[in-house]
Design an enzyme around this catalytic site. Structure first.
Site, PDB file in Angstrom:
ATOM      1  N   ARG A 227       0.858  -1.177   0.000  1.00  0.00           N
ATOM      2  CA  ARG A 227       0.000   0.000   0.000  1.00  0.00           C
ATOM      3  C   ARG A 227       0.901   1.236   0.000  1.00  0.00           C
ATOM      4  O   ARG A 227       1.975   1.236   0.621  1.00  0.00           O
ATOM      5  CB  ARG A 227      -0.911   0.035   1.235  1.00  0.00           C
ATOM      6  CG  ARG A 227      -2.112  -0.898   1.174  1.00  0.00           C
ATOM      7  CD  ARG A 227      -3.145  -0.497   0.122  1.00  0.00           C
ATOM      8  NE  ARG A 227      -4.322  -1.349   0.104  1.00  0.00           N
ATOM      9  CZ  ARG A 227      -4.524  -2.363  -0.739  1.00  0.00           C
ATOM     10  NH1 ARG A 227      -3.613  -2.683  -1.647  1.00  0.00           N
ATOM     11  NH2 ARG A 227      -5.640  -3.076  -0.687  1.00  0.00           N
ATOM     12  N   HIS A 275      -1.292   0.228  -9.882  1.00  0.00           N
ATOM     13  CA  HIS A 275      -1.959  -0.721  -8.982  1.00  0.00           C
ATOM     14  C   HIS A 275      -2.473  -1.943  -9.766  1.00  0.00           C
ATOM     15  O   HIS A 275      -3.669  -2.270  -9.721  1.00  0.00           O
ATOM     16  CB  HIS A 275      -3.110  -0.033  -8.225  1.00  0.00           C
ATOM     17  CG  HIS A 275      -3.487  -0.759  -6.956  1.00  0.00           C
ATOM     18  ND1 HIS A 275      -3.763  -0.115  -5.775  1.00  0.00           N
ATOM     19  CD2 HIS A 275      -3.636  -2.080  -6.690  1.00  0.00           C
ATOM     20  CE1 HIS A 275      -4.070  -1.005  -4.840  1.00  0.00           C
ATOM     21  NE2 HIS A 275      -3.998  -2.214  -5.384  1.00  0.00           N
TER      22      HIS A 275
HETATM   23  P1  NDP Z   1      -1.332 -11.343   4.709  1.00  0.00           P
HETATM   24  O1  NDP Z   1      -2.252 -10.855   5.750  1.00  0.00           O
HETATM   25  O2  NDP Z   1      -1.375 -12.772   4.300  1.00  0.00           O
HETATM   26  O3  NDP Z   1       0.175 -11.021   5.140  1.00  0.00           O
HETATM   27  C1  NDP Z   1       0.529  -9.838   5.770  1.00  0.00           C
HETATM   28  C2  NDP Z   1       1.971  -9.944   6.250  1.00  0.00           C
HETATM   29  O4  NDP Z   1       2.358  -8.671   6.780  1.00  0.00           O
HETATM   30  C3  NDP Z   1       2.148 -10.984   7.356  1.00  0.00           C
HETATM   31  O5  NDP Z   1       3.382 -11.642   7.211  1.00  0.00           O
HETATM   32  C4  NDP Z   1       2.167 -10.102   8.605  1.00  0.00           C
HETATM   33  O6  NDP Z   1       2.885 -10.627   9.705  1.00  0.00           O
HETATM   34  C5  NDP Z   1       2.883  -8.895   8.087  1.00  0.00           C
HETATM   35  N1  NDP Z   1       2.640  -7.735   8.959  1.00  0.00           N
HETATM   36  C6  NDP Z   1       1.455  -7.129   9.234  1.00  0.00           C
HETATM   37  N2  NDP Z   1       1.646  -6.137  10.123  1.00  0.00           N
HETATM   38  C7  NDP Z   1       2.946  -6.136  10.419  1.00  0.00           C
HETATM   39  C8  NDP Z   1       3.751  -5.360  11.291  1.00  0.00           C
HETATM   40  N3  NDP Z   1       3.236  -4.387  12.063  1.00  0.00           N
HETATM   41  N4  NDP Z   1       5.062  -5.640  11.359  1.00  0.00           N
HETATM   42  C9  NDP Z   1       5.593  -6.622  10.617  1.00  0.00           C
HETATM   43  N5  NDP Z   1       4.899  -7.403   9.770  1.00  0.00           N
HETATM   44  C10 NDP Z   1       3.582  -7.153   9.664  1.00  0.00           C
HETATM   45  O7  NDP Z   1      -1.576 -10.402   3.430  1.00  0.00           O
HETATM   46  P2  NDP Z   1      -1.305 -10.727   1.887  1.00  0.00           P
HETATM   47  O8  NDP Z   1       0.057 -11.282   1.753  1.00  0.00           O
HETATM   48  O9  NDP Z   1      -2.446 -11.476   1.309  1.00  0.00           O
HETATM   49  O10 NDP Z   1      -1.385  -9.253   1.282  1.00  0.00           O
HETATM   50  C11 NDP Z   1      -0.496  -8.245   1.737  1.00  0.00           C
HETATM   51  C12 NDP Z   1      -0.950  -6.889   1.214  1.00  0.00           C
HETATM   52  O11 NDP Z   1      -0.711  -6.777  -0.186  1.00  0.00           O
HETATM   53  C13 NDP Z   1      -2.448  -6.587   1.343  1.00  0.00           C
HETATM   54  O12 NDP Z   1      -2.789  -6.195   2.646  1.00  0.00           O
HETATM   55  C14 NDP Z   1      -2.621  -5.468   0.342  1.00  0.00           C
HETATM   56  O13 NDP Z   1      -2.387  -4.211   0.962  1.00  0.00           O
HETATM   57  C15 NDP Z   1      -1.521  -5.724  -0.691  1.00  0.00           C
HETATM   58  N6  NDP Z   1      -2.048  -6.123  -1.987  1.00  0.00           N
HETATM   59  C16 NDP Z   1      -1.717  -5.372  -3.088  1.00  0.00           C
HETATM   60  C17 NDP Z   1      -2.155  -5.736  -4.319  1.00  0.00           C
HETATM   61  C18 NDP Z   1      -1.752  -4.942  -5.520  1.00  0.00           C
HETATM   62  O14 NDP Z   1      -2.243  -5.193  -6.621  1.00  0.00           O
HETATM   63  N7  NDP Z   1      -0.834  -3.999  -5.393  1.00  0.00           N
HETATM   64  C19 NDP Z   1      -3.008  -6.907  -4.530  1.00  0.00           C
HETATM   65  C20 NDP Z   1      -3.291  -7.638  -3.319  1.00  0.00           C
HETATM   66  C21 NDP Z   1      -2.821  -7.248  -2.103  1.00  0.00           C
HETATM   67  P3  NDP Z   1       2.430 -12.014  10.415  1.00  0.00           P
HETATM   68  O15 NDP Z   1       2.866 -13.080   9.433  1.00  0.00           O
HETATM   69  O16 NDP Z   1       3.192 -12.022  11.661  1.00  0.00           O
HETATM   70  O17 NDP Z   1       0.930 -11.929  10.573  1.00  0.00           O
HETATM   71  C1  OXD Z   2      -6.155  -5.907  -2.951  1.00  0.00           C
HETATM   72  C2  OXD Z   2      -5.729  -5.013  -4.011  1.00  0.00           C
HETATM   73  O1  OXD Z   2      -5.902  -5.607  -1.783  1.00  0.00           O
HETATM   74  O2  OXD Z   2      -6.164  -5.197  -5.168  1.00  0.00           O
HETATM   75  O3  OXD Z   2      -6.745  -6.945  -3.252  1.00  0.00           O
HETATM   76  O4  OXD Z   2      -4.919  -4.105  -3.767  1.00  0.00           O
END
Ligand code: NDP
Ligand code: OXD
Length: 312
Positions: A227, A275
């Site tokens: 993000r 995006h």
């Molecule tokens: P997940 O919830 O599966 O993974 C999130 C990861 O971030 C986990 O490893 C989590 O740690 C870690 N995390 C969260 N908060 C913290 C913190 N404070 N400190 C350290 N690590 C942290 O999400 P996804 O992998 O499915 O997706 C990640 C992000 O990708 C989404 O939230 C979205 O914003 C973005 N996204 C972007 C897209 C695009 O097209 N650009 C498409 C889809 C998603 P832990 O393992 O310990 O829980």
């Molecule tokens: C999502 C994205 O979070 O598209 O799925 O960014």
């Protein structure tokens, strides 16, 4: 069973058709059309993407809210989001393979110095650069969730030392895992390319400020597909301008669409995509949501339940 679907903008009809086909037993209503119909029973399930607050005031679901995306930052910010039903997000649903491609492309481009060669080409210069051994080119994965783990698996064959950072300690084959604020500096220092795949939460917004970005090795590339608000954009720009950082590949931004006057647009060391690193696959997403609704209807547990207070 009553299902309310809200998906703004282009693609709404595709979502409606896919949900109607996958949940043919349900009475399907769409937002905002449902608002002008006779006041009826509340829906059991709401399937939403960046919903307006009025949706939950007018039609709060009784069983669950499904987020039609992986990131829930927009949804958990809605003040009327019901607190008495689970919020469930998309997990992978066709996005992990796309994200793995996007990150691999950016990491390989950085490793093979494509930015420097593009500049040399613009200037008509034939300037071979020394080979860099992959084993000396660390890649840091900020976020080891569904997407971060897919990127790690895709990068494994190239021989880069892989480092990962998450909130809670993780174990991942082939990845040196770090967790929590105390281990962030050591992780950043090893990340010649930093791939950001964190959710936007109260803890992660503004995480990559000048002080933290300056811990990356000189010349590092920053790849952000999580993000936009994870990064302090002005700090990134000033570190790119003074040569401390080598480049940035950015798919997400604080303001989207990126405003026409934003300095990222014409920065020679910034690559922009709008995006699209992992776009939502309607068919895979609806199949996942429908399967979870059926599990919930049978009284079974589902994965992907969001901790709303934590923000992801
Ligand atoms: P997940 O919830 O599966 O993974 C999130 C990861 O971030 C986990 O490893 C989590 O740690 C870690 N995390 C969260 N908060 C913290 C913190 N404070 N400190 C350290 N690590 C942290 O999400 P996804 O992998 O499915 O997706 C990640 C992000 O990708 C989404 O939230 C979205 O914003 C973005 N996204 C972007 C897209 C695009 O097209 N650009 C498409 C889809 C998603 P832990 O393992 O310990 O829980
Ligand atoms: C999502 C994205 O979070 O598209 O799925 O960014």
């Amino acid at each position: 069973m009553r299902v309310l679907l809200q998906f703004p903008g282009r693609g709404a009809a595709d979502w409606r058709d896919a949900v109607a086909a996958a949940l043919s037993e349900a009475t399907l209503e769409t937002w905002p059309e449902v608002r002008s119909g006779p006041a009826g029973a509340r829906p059991d399930y709401a399937l939403v993407w960046k919903p307006p607050p009025e949706l939950f005031t007018a039609a709060a679901p009784t069983r669950a809210v499904f987020n039609l995306g992986a990131g829930v930052d927009a949804l958990v910010a809605v003040p009327t989001l019901p607190r008495d039903v689970p919020v469930i997000r998309l997990e992978d649903a066709g996005m992990a393979a796309q994200m793995a491609e996007y990150a691999t492309l950016a990491v390989l481009a950085a490793h093979r110095d494509l930015r420097a060669y593009a500049e040399a080409q613009r200037e008509g210069r034939w300037t071979p650069r020394p080979r860099r051994a992959p084993e000396e080119f660390g890649v840091g994965l900020l976020g080891l969730g569904v997407l971060g783990r897919a990127v790690a698996a895709a990068l494994a064959p190239f021989g880069f030392p892989l480092h990962g950072w998450s909130r809670t300690p993780r174990t991942l084959p082939g990845v040196t895992c770090h967790a929590g604020a105390a281990e962030l500096p050591a992780f950043l220092a090893r990340s010649r390319v930093l791939v950001c795949l964190l959710p936007s939460t109260a803890e992660t917004r503004g995480l990559l400020d000048r002080d933290r970005l300056a811990l990356l090795p000189v010349g590092a590339e920053v790849v952000n597909a999580g993000r936009g608000d994870l990064i302090v954009e002005s700090d990134l720009l000033s570190l790119l301008d003074d040569g401390r950082l080598g480049g940035a590949t950015l798919d997400v931004f604080r303001a989207e669409p990126l405003p026409p006057t934003h300095p990222f647009w014409h920065h020679p060391r910034v690559t922009i995509t709008p995006h699209v690193s992992a776009v939502t696959d309607v068919g895979a997403s609806v199949a996942q949501v429908a399967a979870k609704i059926r599990r919930l209807e049978r009284g079974e547990a589902v994965s992907g339940v969001v901790d709303v207070a934590r923000g992801y």
